[in-house]
Motif scaffolding. Structure first.
Motif, PDB file in Angstrom:
ATOM      1  N   LEU A  89     -18.431  16.097  38.171  1.00 18.55           N
ATOM      2  CA  LEU A  89     -17.158  16.518  37.605  1.00 18.55           C
ATOM      3  C   LEU A  89     -16.852  15.703  36.347  1.00 18.55           C
ATOM      4  CD1 LEU A  89     -15.121  16.755  40.944  1.00 18.55           C
ATOM      5  CD2 LEU A  89     -16.517  18.519  39.831  1.00 18.55           C
ATOM      6  N   TYR A  95      -9.633  19.842  39.757  1.00 22.52           N
ATOM      7  CA  TYR A  95     -10.608  20.794  40.276  1.00 22.52           C
ATOM      8  C   TYR A  95     -10.204  21.332  41.649  1.00 22.52           C
ATOM      9  CZ  TYR A  95     -14.068  19.170  36.811  1.00 22.52           C
ATOM     10  OH  TYR A  95     -14.748  18.863  35.654  1.00 22.52           O
ATOM     11  N   ALA A 112     -17.056  24.498  41.692  1.00 22.16           N
ATOM     12  CA  ALA A 112     -16.039  23.553  41.241  1.00 22.16           C
ATOM     13  C   ALA A 112     -15.353  24.201  40.047  1.00 22.16           C
ATOM     14  CB  ALA A 112     -16.672  22.228  40.850  1.00 22.16           C
ATOM     15  N   THR A 113     -14.085  24.542  40.195  1.00 21.32           N
ATOM     16  CA  THR A 113     -13.377  25.245  39.134  1.00 21.32           C
ATOM     17  C   THR A 113     -12.107  24.514  38.733  1.00 21.32           C
ATOM     18  OG1 THR A 113     -12.302  27.320  38.505  1.00 21.32           O
ATOM     19  CG2 THR A 113     -12.223  26.722  40.827  1.00 21.32           C
ATOM     20  N   THR A 114     -11.841  24.491  37.420  1.00 26.24           N
ATOM     21  CA  THR A 114     -10.581  23.934  36.935  1.00 26.24           C
ATOM     22  C   THR A 114      -9.504  25.012  36.869  1.00 26.24           C
ATOM     23  OG1 THR A 114     -11.308  24.300  34.648  1.00 26.24           O
ATOM     24  CG2 THR A 114     -11.709  22.113  35.606  1.00 26.24           C
ATOM     25  N   THR A 116      -7.592  26.295  38.939  1.00 30.34           N
ATOM     26  CA  THR A 116      -7.121  26.082  40.310  1.00 30.34           C
ATOM     27  C   THR A 116      -6.113  27.136  40.766  1.00 30.34           C
ATOM     28  OG1 THR A 116      -5.447  24.540  39.488  1.00 30.34           O
ATOM     29  CG2 THR A 116      -7.548  23.605  40.192  1.00 30.34           C
TER      30      THR A 116
END
Length: 235
Positions: A89, A95, A112-114, A116
């Motif tokens: 990250l 995240y 893993a995504t920002t 959210t």
């Protein structure tokens, strides 16, 4: 009077005729696919990670987050990961760590995504379990445990798998007490209630021997107790 017959989808049945052959393998008229089995299994298993040791988010090293091996069920499909997964990250970002099922592609993945606010997705073909939220300050050079919020226990984001068969064993979920021996609900000890205290011992009988003939239990002590019987008081 003639019967009115309305077909209802179901299975699994033996086929009565072959309707096509694919690469040398016959397909019958009663064949079912993965969607059918997933619908069947989803009647027994609620979506979520299998146990508390499945897909656990934790610190690895530096800016690396690790997700442990685990099992999860989503809409009757099973995710089974035998190896630990590592995600690198960046600092200054928030995240969401997601286990995603894409039914159309027939695939599970850890993301893993920002973005959210866009998860969890719950569409016809894409279903998310949010495993964790990770908030990393701009000056961070390593991920710490304080930055990780484990969301697996949050039923709105993820949750743990529950099994319908297990639920039948609890009064709260049994619609008919006759399923559990014909006794009223207050005659049973619920899974979440009660704790036995004190000691159990065999009652001495004439002749100096110790024997137990019957063991009973309840919320009140009976007025009489036959010699050799044990009674467990539930408090």
């Amino acid at each position: 009077m003639a019967e009115i017959i309305i077909p209802v989808n179901g299975g699994m049945f033996d086929s009565t005729r072959i309707i096509e052959t694919v690469e040398g393998f016959p397909r019958g008229d009663k064949a079912v696919n993965a969607e059918f089995f997933a619908k069947m299994i989803s009647c027994f298993y609620k979506d979520g990670v299998w146990r508390e040791n499945s897909f656990v988010p934790s610190v690895k090293s530096g800016m690396n987050l690790k997700i442990s091996s685990g099992v999860a069920w989503i809409r009757g499909y099973m995710a089974w990961e035998e190896e630990e997964t590592t995600v690198t990250l960046a600092s200054g970002a928030n995240y969401a760590i997601v286990l995603r099922l894409n039914i159309a592609e027939g695939q599970f993945s850890i993301i893993a995504t920002t973005e959210t606010a866009s998860v969890p997705q719950r569409t016809e073909n894409v279903v998310d379990l949010v495993l964790a939220q990770v908030n990393i300050p701009a000056d961070a050079v390593e991920i710490t445990s304080a930055m990780i919020t484990d969301t697996r226990g949050d039923t709105s984001k993820c949750g743990y798998v529950t099994c319908a068969v297990e639920a039948l064993g609890t009064i709260d979920n049994a619609q008919n007490a006759n399923m559990l021996g014909g006794e009223a609900a207050d005659k049973y000890l619920k899974k979440s209630g009660g704790a036995m205290t004190g000691m159990l011992r065999a009652i001495s009988v004439a002749g100096g021997a110790s024997a137990v003939r019957n063991i009973g239990y309840g919320y009140t002590v009976p007025d009489t107790l036959p010699e050799g019987d044990l009674f467990i008081l539930i408090q």
